[in-house]
Design an enzyme around this catalytic site. Structure first.
Site, PDB file in Angstrom:
ATOM      1  N   ALA A 103       0.885  -1.180  -0.041  1.00 26.05           N
ATOM      2  CA  ALA A 103      -0.111   0.018  -0.079  1.00 26.05           C
ATOM      3  C   ALA A 103       0.848   1.195  -0.101  1.00 26.05           C
ATOM      4  O   ALA A 103       1.830   1.188   0.247  1.00 26.05           O
ATOM      5  CB  ALA A 103      -0.926   0.073   1.408  1.00 26.05           C
ATOM      6  N   GLY A 146       0.682  -5.146   0.702  1.00 23.09           N
ATOM      7  CA  GLY A 146      -0.574  -5.181  -0.443  1.00 23.09           C
ATOM      8  C   GLY A 146       0.103  -5.789  -1.691  1.00 23.09           C
ATOM      9  O   GLY A 146      -1.017  -6.380  -2.508  1.00 23.09           O
ATOM     10  N   GLU A 180      -0.283  -9.456  -1.206  1.00 24.19           N
ATOM     11  CA  GLU A 180      -1.736  -9.641  -1.252  1.00 24.19           C
ATOM     12  C   GLU A 180      -2.506  -9.785  -2.456  1.00 24.19           C
ATOM     13  O   GLU A 180      -3.250 -10.523  -2.878  1.00 24.19           O
ATOM     14  CB  GLU A 180      -2.365  -8.718  -0.213  1.00 24.19           C
ATOM     15  N   GLU A 238       3.826  -5.630   7.472  1.00 22.71           N
ATOM     16  CA  GLU A 238       3.077  -4.502   8.056  1.00 22.71           C
ATOM     17  C   GLU A 238       3.242  -4.441   9.494  1.00 22.71           C
ATOM     18  O   GLU A 238       3.254  -3.226  10.104  1.00 22.71           O
ATOM     19  CB  GLU A 238       1.442  -5.125   7.961  1.00 22.71           C
TER      20      GLU A 238
HETATM   21  N1  CO8 Z   1       4.510   3.157  -0.329  1.00 25.65           N
HETATM   22  C1  CO8 Z   1       4.952   4.411  -0.818  1.00 25.65           C
HETATM   23  N2  CO8 Z   1       6.323   4.769  -1.294  1.00 25.65           N
HETATM   24  C2  CO8 Z   1       7.121   3.579  -1.316  1.00 25.65           C
HETATM   25  C3  CO8 Z   1       6.873   2.264  -0.724  1.00 25.65           C
HETATM   26  C4  CO8 Z   1       5.432   2.163  -0.302  1.00 25.65           C
HETATM   27  N3  CO8 Z   1       4.744   0.911   0.045  1.00 25.65           N
HETATM   28  N4  CO8 Z   1       7.676   1.481  -1.274  1.00 25.65           N
HETATM   29  C5  CO8 Z   1       8.751   2.263  -1.670  1.00 25.65           C
HETATM   30  N5  CO8 Z   1       8.265   3.300  -1.885  1.00 25.65           N
HETATM   31  C6  CO8 Z   1       8.919   4.604  -2.429  1.00 25.65           C
HETATM   32  C7  CO8 Z   1      10.258   4.881  -1.511  1.00 25.65           C
HETATM   33  O1  CO8 Z   1       9.656   5.984  -0.434  1.00 25.65           O
HETATM   34  C8  CO8 Z   1      11.238   5.493  -2.508  1.00 25.65           C
HETATM   35  O2  CO8 Z   1      10.792   6.893  -2.859  1.00 25.65           O
HETATM   36  P1  CO8 Z   1      11.861   8.153  -3.040  1.00 25.65           P
HETATM   37  O3  CO8 Z   1      12.798   7.899  -3.994  1.00 25.65           O
HETATM   38  O4  CO8 Z   1      10.908   9.240  -3.022  1.00 25.65           O
HETATM   39  O5  CO8 Z   1      12.332   8.253  -1.652  1.00 25.65           O
HETATM   40  C9  CO8 Z   1      11.135   4.796  -3.824  1.00 25.65           C
HETATM   41  O6  CO8 Z   1       9.736   4.208  -3.528  1.00 25.65           O
HETATM   42  C10 CO8 Z   1      12.110   3.804  -3.865  1.00 25.65           C
HETATM   43  O7  CO8 Z   1      12.055   3.145  -2.601  1.00 25.65           O
HETATM   44  P2  CO8 Z   1      13.573   2.446  -1.799  1.00 25.65           P
HETATM   45  O8  CO8 Z   1      14.659   3.737  -2.192  1.00 25.65           O
HETATM   46  O9  CO8 Z   1      13.050   2.402  -0.275  1.00 25.65           O
HETATM   47  O10 CO8 Z   1      14.159   1.505  -2.556  1.00 25.65           O
HETATM   48  P3  CO8 Z   1      15.010   0.352  -1.901  1.00 25.65           P
HETATM   49  O11 CO8 Z   1      15.319  -0.537  -3.077  1.00 25.65           O
HETATM   50  O12 CO8 Z   1      16.150   1.040  -1.124  1.00 25.65           O
HETATM   51  O13 CO8 Z   1      14.154  -0.573  -0.922  1.00 25.65           O
HETATM   52  C11 CO8 Z   1      11.976  -1.812  -0.284  1.00 25.65           C
HETATM   53  C12 CO8 Z   1      12.935  -1.377  -1.535  1.00 25.65           C
HETATM   54  C13 CO8 Z   1      12.786  -2.850   0.681  1.00 25.65           C
HETATM   55  C14 CO8 Z   1      10.890  -2.376  -1.059  1.00 25.65           C
HETATM   56  C15 CO8 Z   1      11.652  -0.488   0.199  1.00 25.65           C
HETATM   57  O14 CO8 Z   1      11.370   0.356  -0.572  1.00 25.65           O
HETATM   58  C16 CO8 Z   1      10.581  -0.865   1.217  1.00 25.65           C
HETATM   59  O15 CO8 Z   1      10.833  -1.553   2.455  1.00 25.65           O
HETATM   60  N6  CO8 Z   1       9.367  -0.581   0.945  1.00 25.65           N
HETATM   61  C17 CO8 Z   1       8.076  -0.564   1.821  1.00 25.65           C
HETATM   62  C18 CO8 Z   1       7.592  -2.047   1.954  1.00 25.65           C
HETATM   63  C19 CO8 Z   1       6.465  -2.249   2.919  1.00 25.65           C
HETATM   64  O16 CO8 Z   1       6.573  -1.952   4.040  1.00 25.65           O
HETATM   65  N7  CO8 Z   1       5.060  -2.350   2.150  1.00 25.65           N
HETATM   66  C20 CO8 Z   1       4.003  -2.682   3.038  1.00 25.65           C
HETATM   67  C21 CO8 Z   1       3.101  -1.344   3.089  1.00 25.65           C
HETATM   68  S1  CO8 Z   1       1.871  -1.564   4.252  1.00 25.65           S
HETATM   69  C22 CO8 Z   1       0.813  -2.517   3.318  1.00 25.65           C
HETATM   70  O17 CO8 Z   1       1.027  -2.875   2.266  1.00 25.65           O
HETATM   71  C23 CO8 Z   1      -0.537  -2.901   4.069  1.00 25.65           C
HETATM   72  C24 CO8 Z   1      -1.643  -3.064   3.203  1.00 25.65           C
HETATM   73  C25 CO8 Z   1      -2.961  -3.017   3.919  1.00 25.65           C
HETATM   74  C26 CO8 Z   1      -3.568  -1.670   3.961  1.00 25.65           C
HETATM   75  C27 CO8 Z   1      -4.639  -1.630   4.474  1.00 25.65           C
HETATM   76  C28 CO8 Z   1      -5.517  -0.496   4.084  1.00 25.65           C
HETATM   77  C29 CO8 Z   1      -4.915   0.921   5.226  1.00 25.65           C
END
Ligand code: CO8
Length: 270
Positions: A75, A120, A123, A143
């Site tokens: 998400a 997500g 999922e 999460e």
């Molecule tokens: N949301 C928004 N932006 C994101 C997300 C995300 N999930 N993941 C990555 N990005 C963005 C980063 O902020 C970054 O943006 P910027 O260049 O502007 O700083 C860009 O994408 C590149 O990301 P990274 O620099 O972090 O890239 P890396 O290669 O270093 O790392 C990762 C990759 C490991 C995937 C890392 O980006 C990460 O950990 N991302 C988050 C993963 C995560 O925690 N996902 C779960 C989110 S919660 C969820 O999905 C719950 C669903 C249920 C919701 C229910 C309704 C409310």
């Protein structure tokens, strides 16, 4: 069949296979509300065509994949910071509808996981019928590291794929699975060295599907989803109904006729 341009999705149809690519590579294809809206519209469009096409079946399978190095990294965390608990409930329910729309499509959907499938994203992949992955893929439900819980179906579908023990471990720790471990755990059905091989592999499987009876494939999908998790006797009752339904189709008449005549069937798709 033509799709409108979507802000966050690319669509491509080749040989009756529709590929939907989530295309926000700068945010690792995170599921913003815009992505969700585009998915809703795109899935509605496919469903409308397949419901109203009376046997033409211009789409026989769908591939969902991601642009760049991620499938979908979850998400949109940035968007979620501004949400109230009620907004979050609505967001979660909306994405649940998207996952149900994928399940309700009368054709198989393959998630072609090219990179990160987290939260997500994992999922979304699990809402598809089959998950194929490239060696660059990784899966996880992180999460709890954000103070969240799965909101797009992970608590329900992850145990169905990997069993309750591993699902609990993954959901409690947020630990990621690499592609090989995900395959050994039963989450991934087939693993490919490269993303090109992954997409070719998904196309080959859907080409094989396209040679079968469309009515029967749709009925098998519906039966599998309707019986999942039911007690055996209830599942078998649904299967018997599906068997009855199959006997009323023109595809059944053609498939059995062609077998006995030693010919290739030409399925009417009804
Ligand atoms: N949301 C928004 N932006 C994101 C997300 C995300 N999930 N993941 C990555 N990005 C963005 C980063 O902020 C970054 O943006 P910027 O260049 O502007 O700083 C860009 O994408 C590149 O990301 P990274 O620099 O972090 O890239 P890396 O290669 O270093 O790392 C990762 C990759 C490991 C995937 C890392 O980006 C990460 O950990 N991302 C988050 C993963 C995560 O925690 N996902 C779960 C989110 S919660 C969820 O999905 C719950 C669903 C249920 C919701 C229910 C309704 C409310």
């Amino acid at each position: 069949m033509q799709f409108p341009a979507y802000a966050t999705l690319l669509t491509d149809i080749r040989d009756t296979v529709l590929t939907i690519t989530v295309n926000r590579p700068d945010a690792l294809n995170a599921l913003s509300s815009r992505v969700i809206e585009d998915l809703e519209h795109c899935l509605d469009a496919v469903s409308d065509v397949l419901t109203n096409d009376d046997g033409a079946w211009p789409v026989r399978g769908v591939i969902i994949t991601g642009a760049g190095k991620a499938f979908v990294a979850g998400a949109d965390i940035r968007e979620m910071t501004a949400m109230s608990p009620d907004d979050a409930h609505a967001y979660s329910s909306r994405m649940h509808q998207v996952t149900l729309a994928i399940e309700q499509l009368p054709v198989p959907v393959i998630a072609a996981v090219n990179g990160f499938a987290l939260g997500g994203g994992c999922e979304l992949a699990m809402a598809c019928d089959v998950i194929y992955a490239a060696s660059t893929a990784s899966f996880g439900q992180p999460e709890v590291s954000l103070g969240l819980v799965p909101g797009f179906g992970g608590s329900v579908r992850l145990p169905q794929y990997v069993g309750p023990g591993l699902a609990r471990e993954l959901l409690f720790t947020g630990r990621r699975l690499d592609a090989g471990e995900a395959q050994r755990a039963g989450l991934v059905t087939a693993l490919f060295d490269t993303v090109d091989d992954l997409l070719d592999g998904a196309h080959s499987t859907l080409a094989l599907v396209a040679r079968q009876s469309p009515a029967a494939v749709a009925l098998v999908k519906r039966t599998l989803i309707a019986t999942l998790g039911l007690p055996t006797d209830e599942g078998l009752a649904i299967e018997a109904e599906s068997f009855r339904t199959a006997f009323a189709t023109e595809d059944k008449a053609e498939g059995t006729r062609a077998f006995l005549a030693k010919e290739h069937p030409s399925f009417p798709g009804r």
